[in-house]
Structures are given as C-alpha cells and as structure tokens.
Design a protein around this motif. Structure first.
Motif, mmCIF file in Angstrom:
data_model
loop_
_atom_site.group_PDB
_atom_site.id
_atom_site.type_symbol
_atom_site.label_atom_id
_atom_site.label_comp_id
_atom_site.label_asym_id
_atom_site.label_seq_id
_atom_site.Cartn_x
_atom_site.Cartn_y
_atom_site.Cartn_z
ATOM 1 N N CYS B 31 0.842 -1.192 0.000
ATOM 2 C CA CYS B 31 0.000 0.000 0.000
ATOM 3 C C CYS B 31 0.880 1.245 0.000
ATOM 4 C CB CYS B 31 -0.903 -0.019 1.233
ATOM 5 S SG CYS B 31 -1.760 1.546 1.493
ATOM 6 N N CYS B 50 -7.087 -0.883 0.389
ATOM 7 C CA CYS B 50 -6.180 -1.457 1.385
ATOM 8 C C CYS B 50 -6.979 -1.862 2.627
ATOM 9 C CB CYS B 50 -5.085 -0.455 1.757
ATOM 10 S SG CYS B 50 -4.043 -1.018 3.133
ATOM 11 N N CYS B 53 -5.628 0.350 5.833
ATOM 12 C CA CYS B 53 -5.783 1.796 6.041
ATOM 13 C C CYS B 53 -6.867 2.435 5.168
ATOM 14 C CB CYS B 53 -4.461 2.518 5.802
ATOM 15 S SG CYS B 53 -4.040 2.685 4.059
HETATM 16 ZN ZN LIG Z 1 -2.792 0.888 3.446
#
Ligand SMILES: [Zn+2]
Lengths: 269, 284
Positions: B31, B50, B53
């Motif tokens: 990511c 992701c 996050c």
């Molecule tokens: Zn992430």
C-alpha cells in the motif's frame, strides 16, 4: 505581413510589452465603455476587464484578460492570469449580454489561469468548466479575438465563440511552450523546440480549423503600427458581427463538435 | 435467449477486468499510503482498497464497470474508437501502440450502457493506465458520443474521471475537447437529464476544468487528488509547501465542490439511490 518568422519569434512578439492590450483595444474600437466589477460571489479580479460599451453605436459586452501596463499593475493583475472570480465575473457579464440581447466580444491575452493555492480553494477548474458550458449555449453572437498569448483552459474559458479570430503573431496553445517542454522533456529550456512542435501559430491553427480567421499585422508586429492593427481588427470584427447578426452561423455547438472527429490534412496536401 | 447473452456479456466483462492488474496477481500488494503488505486476494476481495488503512488503489475501466453495473447488463459503446496522431507528433504513434498493447484498451475512455439495480444508465470511465487518462481527441469524441447517446435515449449519465489532464501530443486539439464535452453536457442539461460525475484519483487539469466539474451531483472517492493545477506547479508559483490534504477529495468537499466522498464499497449503492431519487414521477 510576416511570412518568415519562426514560431518562437512569434511567441516573442505575442509577449512584447508594447503589444496593444485590452485597454488599448477598448479605447480604439469602442465608445462609452462602462467597466463592471466583481463576480457577486466573492470578489473582484482585475486580471479580467469587462463591461458594456458601444461598438459603432451598438451596445455590446466586452470582456478580456488584462496583464497591466507597469509592474504595479502587472502584479495586481497577476500578469493576466485570472482567478476563479475573474471567470465568474466574465460569466455574469455574458449572462447579462444574453438578457439584454447584446453581442459578446472577448479579447484574449493570457499565460493561462492562475495556478495558485487560493485559486484552487475557490474552484478554478469548476469556474472554467462552467464558462465553457454556459458560453456554448449563449444565443447572442460571440466573437473571440486572440491578441497575444492564449494559453490553456484559462484562455478557452473566454473563447467558446461563434467566430474565433487571431492576430497574425498571436499564439494559442494547450499551455506555454516552457510548460510544454518541462512536462514532455523535463527541460523548460527547450521551449523553442516546443514552439515548433506545438502548432500554436495562427497559420497552424487555421489549417487545423481551430480558428476562423487570421488578422494580418504590420511588419515586425502589431506594436510597431498600432493604428493599422486597430483598423484591421475593427474591419474583421464588424464584418463577422454583421454576418452573425444576419444569422449566418454554423451554430456554436457544431463548430466545436466537429473538432477532433477526423484527422486533419497533412501540410502540403 | 436473453440470459445466454447476459451470461456472455458478464463473462466478457469479467475477462476484460481481469487483465487490469494494477495490483499484480500472485504477489503481495504494498500500500503506497501505509506502506504495509497485504495478500492479493485480501485486496481484491476488498474492491482494491487497502484492508489496513482504506487507501483506494486505482482500478481499470472494465473493473470499474464490473463493480458498478448489474451482472450481465454491460454493453460497451463505441469500442472501436481509437486515437489518431492529428499533429504528426514525433514518437506518439509508437507510444500509443505500446499503451494499447500493455492495457488492451484502444483509448483511455471506455463507455457502456447497462443497469444499476435494474435502472438503465450510461456510464463513461477514464482509465489512468492509458496515457494517464489524458484528454485526446478520441477521448473527447468518445465522451461526447456517450453524452449524445444518453440524451438521445433519455438515460442518466455517470462519468468516472481519472486523468492527468491534457494529451500533450495532441496540443490544441486536446484543449478543444474541453469545449466540446462541456457543450455536449450543456445540451444534455437542457433536456432535464441527470449527470453524476465521480472523481477518482487523480482528476486534474483539463478534465477538472470541463466535464468532471459539471455534474448535477459530484461524488469523489476518498483521498482522490482533485484540482486544476497540479500540486508541483502551485508549489513553484507560491514558493511554499502545500498544506496536508490539499486538493484531496475531503478538501474539495469542505470547499464546496463535491457533494459527498463515497468509499468504493458504497459507490454502487449511492449511485443506485441517486438514480432512484431522480426517476421521473418518483421511484416505482
Ligand atoms: Zn494501506
């Protein structure tokens, strides 16, 4: 006539500090100009000058970019690079032109829309987009004249017109040759190479059908014989305005609709 | 009969979207925001967001269509429209061919007609893998044809934007596409039809200054960069670093240019709700 100039030489003439500017055109071609200020939303942007005036006795709305005459004015006008307020003021005046059935005449000489933090916060992209859409559906005649530099969406935002005219040494492009060189080759110093590739001269743009007419300049450029330049511009604007007022127009939608649908002819064919 | 075609269309779209490996199949996805690794299946199951996050990876046009339209309703519009080299720009043809080989796309725009929860709509998608989703004459032409198709069939229009701006190699003709698409939307608007603009990462330059900013409703994916001038240019102009979050989707919503920031897993439902809210005479 300036047959043998390179594209880079024309860019230099287009940027010449003595080149006639919007205020010069207004005093030479119009009478009774009344300046209108402010977008009625947020503020006033001096980099766009606009108002009502008489053109050969007929009320018209005049709008144009303003670079300023001296350094103080240059800074005040951000060298002719408008903020969103400028475009929104222009739109306000165009809507009034529609209401009062006045033709719109625009004069364009800008390095582009101002790439500033506040311009972004106040929606530079939205302001330009709105102008493009609203200008495309005005029902009064619209004539745009590119007098110096016409760069990027910042120039186009005043140029969605029935007739797009260009002075012989003016340039009209997606962005400045310096910007083009730095994006494409990461080297702003190669701007004269960019000038040759970009097809930004009036002759190139006429061949591509992007503009309708080239207005010839006196040898060496418009600034060397202003009176002749004003006469040429006046002749072209009044002729096109007379034609448009008789309803002789392709229609603004079709005019822009057909750009980029076919491969234009190669040079020399 | 109908269902055979629907199945075939669904399979076609699924195959096309499988080619769009922004996140390479089989390897771990790193990511760019949190820097952590996730397995490909975990990211793919999460619509390429992701799982740690919430960063929204860019996705290709066919994948976008596959997660937006009802299964089997996809029918592509103007698939053969391809870019030209109108200015005979050195090296452009070769670059186009390379981009076409790499992505399997003819151009950066894909258009389709289909349904969302049974409601017909026209969807245009820009794909940033192809020349950064930049505005070529063919992109402008395809979007204009798409807008015209929607008004002729009186259908709502949805456009997902993702663009670095102008196609430098097409110069002024690229600029003119801003006027062309905006004028088409002006006519679309006068017919009382709904246009939803969805801004995804990144939406910049001439696309922001034309069709992307003209939606009746403007949605954005979380964290998407949205602006006219690019951050680097602005930084050069003002000579100072830009504030955190500048020009991101949330910033644009705060400044009044986006109606709602919508995560990818809620996008289809939001679009469905908006289509329902704009049905003539109310939802049936
Ligand atoms: Zn992430």
């Amino acid at each position: 006539m300036n047959d043998r100039l390179t594209a880079a030489e024309r860019v230099a003439i287009a940027r010449h500090p003595q080149r006639p500017n919007i205020s010069d055109y207004i005093s030479a071609l119009f009478t009774d100009f009344f300046e209108q200020r402010g977008d009625r939303l947020m503020g006033e942007d001096a980099s766009i000058l606009g108002g009502v005036a008489l053109y050969h006795g007929r009320p018209v709305t005049v709008i144009g970019t303003r670079k300023g005459k001296d350094l103080e004015e240059n800074i005040h006008c951000r060298f002719g690079m408008p903020n969103p307020e400028g475009y929104r003021k222009a739109l306000r005046l165009m809507r009034q032109a529609e209401k009062f059935r006045r033709p719109v005449i625009t004069f364009i000489d800008t390095g582009g829309a101002y790439p500033g933090l506040e311009a972004e916060e106040r929606g530079q992209g939205e302001a330009i987009a709105r102008n493009l859409m609203e200008m495309s559906r005005l029902t009064v005649p619209v004539i745009a004249l590119i007098t110096g530099e016409g760069n990027s969406g910042g120039a186009l935002a005043l140029a969605v017109a029935d007739r797009v005219l260009m002075l012989e040494n003016a340039v009209y492009a997606i962005l400045s040759p310096e910007g083009f060189a730095s994006i494409l080759w990461k080297d702003a110093g190669r701007s004269s190479d960019a000038c040759e590739l970009m097809k930004l001269t009036a002759a190139d743009l006429k061949a591509l059908d992007v503009i309708d007419e080239i207005i010839l300049e006196p040898g060496g450029g418009a600034h060397l014989a202003r009176a002749i330049t004003f006469r040429q511009v006046d002749e072209a604007i009044s002729r096109h305005l007379a034609e448009l007022s008789k309803g002789k127009q392709l229609g603004r939608y079709q005019k822009f609709r057909r750009i980029g649908t076919a491969v234009p002819k190669k040079e020399g064919q | 009969m109908n269902s055979i075609f629907a199945k075939r269309r669904a399979r076609l779209l699924a195959m096309k979207s499988l080619r769009e490996h922004y996140v390479p199949v089989g390897s771990a996805a790193v990511c760019p925001r949190c820097g952590k690794e996730s397995g490909h299946p975990a990211v793919a199951q999460n619509l390429f967001v992701c799982p740690l996050c919430g960063y929204h990876f860019p996705v290709g046009a066919y994948y976008r269509l596959s997660i937006t339209l009802d299964h089997g309703s996809f029918r592509e519009l103007y698939p053969k429209l391809a870019p030209q080299d109108p200015l005979s720009f050195p090296g452009y043809r070769k670059k186009l061919e390379a981009a076409q080989r790499k992505t399997g796309l003819n151009e950066a725009a894909v258009s389709a007609v289909g349904t969302i929860d049974g409601r017909r709509c026209v969807v245009g998608v820009l794909d940033s893998r192809f020349f950064l989703g930049s505005m070529s004459s063919a992109v402008g032409e395809k979007l204009t044809l798409t807008i015209e198709y929607a008004w002729k069939n009186r259908l709502p229009l949805i456009v997902f934007s993702a663009s670095g701006g102008a196609r430098m190699q097409e110069g002024i003709l690229s600029l003119m596409q801003m006027a062309k698409t905006s004028a088409a939307l002006g006519r679309f608007d006068q017919r009382g039809l709904l246009y939803i603009s969805v801004l995804t990462d990144p939406t910049t330059g001439g696309v922001t200054a034309s069709f992307a900013s003209l939606g009746d409703v403007i949605l954005a994916e979380p964290g998407a960069l949205i602006g006219f001038a690019g951050p680097r240019v602005i930084q050069q102009t003002i000579g100072e670093t830009l504030p955190e979050g500048f020009q991101r989707a949330e910033f644009q919503m705060e400044h009044g240019f986006v109606d709602a920031v919508v995560p990818r897993n809620e996008m289809r439902d939001t679009l469905s709700q908006l289509l329902r809210l704009h049905e003539k005479g109310g939802p049936s």
